[in-house]
Design a protein around this motif. Structure first.
Motif, PDB file in Angstrom:
ATOM      1  N   ILE A  41      -5.655  13.364  -5.927  1.00 34.48           N
ATOM      2  CA  ILE A  41      -6.606  12.732  -6.772  1.00 34.48           C
ATOM      3  C   ILE A  41      -6.106  11.680  -7.769  1.00 34.48           C
ATOM      4  CG2 ILE A  41      -8.553  13.045  -8.263  1.00 34.48           C
ATOM      5  CD1 ILE A  41      -9.290  15.547  -7.119  1.00 34.48           C
ATOM      6  N   SER A  42      -5.252  12.272  -8.590  1.00 35.72           N
ATOM      7  CA  SER A  42      -4.338  11.476  -9.434  1.00 35.72           C
ATOM      8  C   SER A  42      -3.424  10.327  -8.768  1.00 35.72           C
ATOM      9  CB  SER A  42      -3.645  12.186 -10.558  1.00 35.72           C
ATOM     10  OG  SER A  42      -2.612  13.131  -9.850  1.00 35.72           O
ATOM     11  N   GLN A  43      -2.883  10.627  -7.622  1.00 31.32           N
ATOM     12  CA  GLN A  43      -1.907   9.923  -7.110  1.00 31.32           C
ATOM     13  C   GLN A  43      -2.872   8.600  -6.470  1.00 31.32           C
ATOM     14  OE1 GLN A  43      -0.039  11.627  -3.583  1.00 31.32           O
ATOM     15  NE2 GLN A  43       0.945   9.715  -3.002  1.00 31.32           N
ATOM     16  N   VAL A  44      -3.885   9.005  -5.994  1.00 29.01           N
ATOM     17  CA  VAL A  44      -4.972   7.688  -5.318  1.00 29.01           C
ATOM     18  C   VAL A  44      -5.121   7.045  -6.684  1.00 29.01           C
ATOM     19  CG1 VAL A  44      -7.071   7.529  -4.222  1.00 29.01           C
ATOM     20  CG2 VAL A  44      -5.719   9.243  -3.546  1.00 29.01           C
ATOM     21  N   MET A  45      -5.687   7.715  -7.725  1.00 28.88           N
ATOM     22  CA  MET A  45      -6.247   6.952  -8.816  1.00 28.88           C
ATOM     23  C   MET A  45      -5.277   6.062  -9.535  1.00 28.88           C
ATOM     24  SD  MET A  45      -8.338   9.887 -10.935  1.00 28.88           S
ATOM     25  CE  MET A  45      -8.955   8.829 -11.943  1.00 28.88           C
ATOM     26  N   LEU A  64       4.476   5.182  -5.744  1.00 30.99           N
ATOM     27  CA  LEU A  64       4.729   5.085  -7.412  1.00 30.99           C
ATOM     28  C   LEU A  64       3.447   6.049  -7.826  1.00 30.99           C
ATOM     29  CD1 LEU A  64       4.774   1.186  -7.767  1.00 30.99           C
ATOM     30  CD2 LEU A  64       6.514   2.875  -8.228  1.00 30.99           C
ATOM     31  N   GLY A  65       2.370   6.471  -7.267  1.00 29.18           N
ATOM     32  CA  GLY A  65       1.508   7.040  -7.679  1.00 29.18           C
ATOM     33  C   GLY A  65       2.027   8.727  -7.624  1.00 29.18           C
ATOM     34  N   ALA A  66       2.966   8.753  -6.493  1.00 29.80           N
ATOM     35  CA  ALA A  66       3.440  10.244  -6.314  1.00 29.80           C
ATOM     36  C   ALA A  66       4.372  10.587  -7.529  1.00 29.80           C
ATOM     37  CB  ALA A  66       3.961  10.396  -5.168  1.00 29.80           C
ATOM     38  N   ILE A  67       5.146   9.608  -7.972  1.00 27.53           N
ATOM     39  CA  ILE A  67       6.166   9.415  -9.032  1.00 27.53           C
ATOM     40  C   ILE A  67       5.677   9.711 -10.334  1.00 27.53           C
ATOM     41  CG2 ILE A  67       8.113   8.224 -10.084  1.00 27.53           C
ATOM     42  CD1 ILE A  67       8.671   6.889  -7.438  1.00 27.53           C
ATOM     43  N   PHE A  68       4.714   8.858 -10.696  1.00 28.48           N
ATOM     44  CA  PHE A  68       4.336   8.927 -12.125  1.00 28.48           C
ATOM     45  C   PHE A  68       2.928   9.750 -12.256  1.00 28.48           C
ATOM     46  CE2 PHE A  68       6.323   4.607 -11.623  1.00 28.48           C
ATOM     47  CZ  PHE A  68       7.112   4.983 -12.824  1.00 28.48           C
ATOM     48  N   ILE A 111       0.835  -1.246   0.121  1.00 27.65           N
ATOM     49  CA  ILE A 111      -0.108   0.016   0.204  1.00 27.65           C
ATOM     50  C   ILE A 111       1.083   1.263   0.054  1.00 27.65           C
ATOM     51  CG2 ILE A 111      -1.587   1.353   1.161  1.00 27.65           C
ATOM     52  CD1 ILE A 111      -2.761  -1.326   2.189  1.00 27.65           C
ATOM     53  N   VAL A 112       1.933   1.196   0.947  1.00 30.04           N
ATOM     54  CA  VAL A 112       2.718   2.385   0.644  1.00 30.04           C
ATOM     55  C   VAL A 112       3.569   2.515  -0.479  1.00 30.04           C
ATOM     56  CG1 VAL A 112       4.878   3.384   2.023  1.00 30.04           C
ATOM     57  CG2 VAL A 112       2.899   2.335   3.263  1.00 30.04           C
ATOM     58  N   GLY A 113       3.860   1.420  -1.136  1.00 27.58           N
ATOM     59  CA  GLY A 113       4.526   1.554  -2.180  1.00 27.58           C
ATOM     60  C   GLY A 113       3.800   2.022  -3.440  1.00 27.58           C
ATOM     61  N   ALA A 114       2.436   1.508  -3.298  1.00 34.93           N
ATOM     62  CA  ALA A 114       1.425   2.109  -4.585  1.00 34.93           C
ATOM     63  C   ALA A 114       1.308   3.319  -4.357  1.00 34.93           C
ATOM     64  CB  ALA A 114       0.070   1.346  -4.213  1.00 34.93           C
ATOM     65  N   LEU A 152      -3.787  -0.066  -7.962  1.00 34.99           N
ATOM     66  CA  LEU A 152      -2.575  -1.259  -7.619  1.00 34.99           C
ATOM     67  C   LEU A 152      -2.852  -1.869  -6.432  1.00 34.99           C
ATOM     68  CD1 LEU A 152       0.362  -1.251  -8.962  1.00 34.99           C
ATOM     69  CD2 LEU A 152       0.920   0.200  -7.517  1.00 34.99           C
ATOM     70  N   TRP A 153      -3.203  -1.449  -5.537  1.00 30.21           N
ATOM     71  CA  TRP A 153      -3.633  -2.362  -4.505  1.00 30.21           C
ATOM     72  C   TRP A 153      -4.648  -3.117  -4.484  1.00 30.21           C
ATOM     73  CZ3 TRP A 153      -7.326  -0.284  -0.056  1.00 30.21           C
ATOM     74  CH2 TRP A 153      -7.273  -1.365   0.895  1.00 30.21           C
ATOM     75  N   LEU A 154      -5.640  -2.871  -5.084  1.00 28.43           N
ATOM     76  CA  LEU A 154      -6.843  -3.740  -5.260  1.00 28.43           C
ATOM     77  C   LEU A 154      -6.420  -4.741  -6.385  1.00 28.43           C
ATOM     78  CD1 LEU A 154     -10.015  -1.306  -5.754  1.00 28.43           C
ATOM     79  CD2 LEU A 154      -9.136  -2.527  -3.795  1.00 28.43           C
TER      80      LEU A 154
END
Length: 237
Positions: free
Chosen positions: A201-205, A191-195, A185-188, A210-212
């Motif tokens: 919002i886009s980070q969570v998207m 990665l959301g913050a990087i890409f 979850i932390v890694g997801a 990824l987690w699910l």
């Protein structure tokens, strides 16, 4: 080696033929790709080309990428036809569904990025521009940005396949995957913050799917594991 050469030539010919068919529609394909950005621009806003050859080569690159995606089933068939003779029967039964699932999931990841993420990201960028700054994106840089998100979300949607392969190969167990859930979850979110752009919002998207999908991979692996144990018990009986 002759078989490998023939398969590669067939793959290349398939991509070239589809590219030739799509060539007259290259500008229309690029417009479809750029429509989320164009819809997010303020009234009168437009995209620009800063290089002399960009208006020609960028739509051609998009047409080539579209040709690659359209010919992907044929490409995968050629790969399958090359490796299938060297596989055992149980390996063939497993590889074919995994290849189909990985292709479908990658395309779903791209579709998720295009229809859901792009409008949010580009809307965020357009509305956070300082007053007096005209948002006019270069078409080449837009293509690079779009491809980065496509690849990021396409690979993110491959997580279930990766999990199933790791469990099937005995590299990791299902309990170990469950124990690593908090790290995933932390890694997801990292990665959301990087890409993605620097908005929540886009980070969570990216992080949430990824987690699910990681959880879905665990469930599928558990199902395959139990099915294999049941077949083994029936064989012993």
């Amino acid at each position: 080696m002759i078989e490998l050469r023939n398969r590669l030539l067939r793959i290349l010919m398939g991509i070239v033929l589809v590219t030739i068919v799509l060539f007259p529609f290259a500008n229309d394909i690029y417009h479809f790709l750029a429509s989320p950005m164009l819809k997010s621009l303020p009234i009168g806003g437009q995209m620009i080309a800063t290089d002399v050859t960009t208006p020609f080569f960028v739509p051609m690159k998009v047409a080539l990428l579209a040709a690659f995606m359209i010919s992907l089933p044929y490409t995968l068939y050629q790969v399958w036809a090359f490796v299938a003779p060297g596989l055992y029967t149980h390996e063939r039964r497993m590889v074919a569904p995994l290849v189909f699932a990985s292709t479908l999931l990658f395309l779903l990841g791209m579709a998720f990025a295009y229809f859901l993420v792009f409008p949010v990201v580009f809307g965020f960028i357009a509305h956070t521009a300082p007053e007096g700054v005209a948002v006019m994106t270069d078409i080449g840089k837009y293509l690079d940005f779009a491809m980065t998100l496509f690849i990021a979300f396409g690979l993110a949607f491959e997580v279930p396949v990766a999990v199933v392969l790791l469990v099937s190969a005995g590299v990791v167990s299902v309990p170990a995957l469950r124990g690593a859930r908090s790290y995933v979850i932390v890694g997801a979110f990292v990665l959301g913050a990087i890409f993605t752009p620097p908005d929540v919002i886009s980070q969570v998207m990216l992080a949430l799917p990824l987690w699910l999908l990681y959880e879905a991979g665990i469930l599928v692996s558990l199902f395959i594991q139990k099915k294999g144990e049941k077949e083994q018990q029936q064989h012993l009986q």
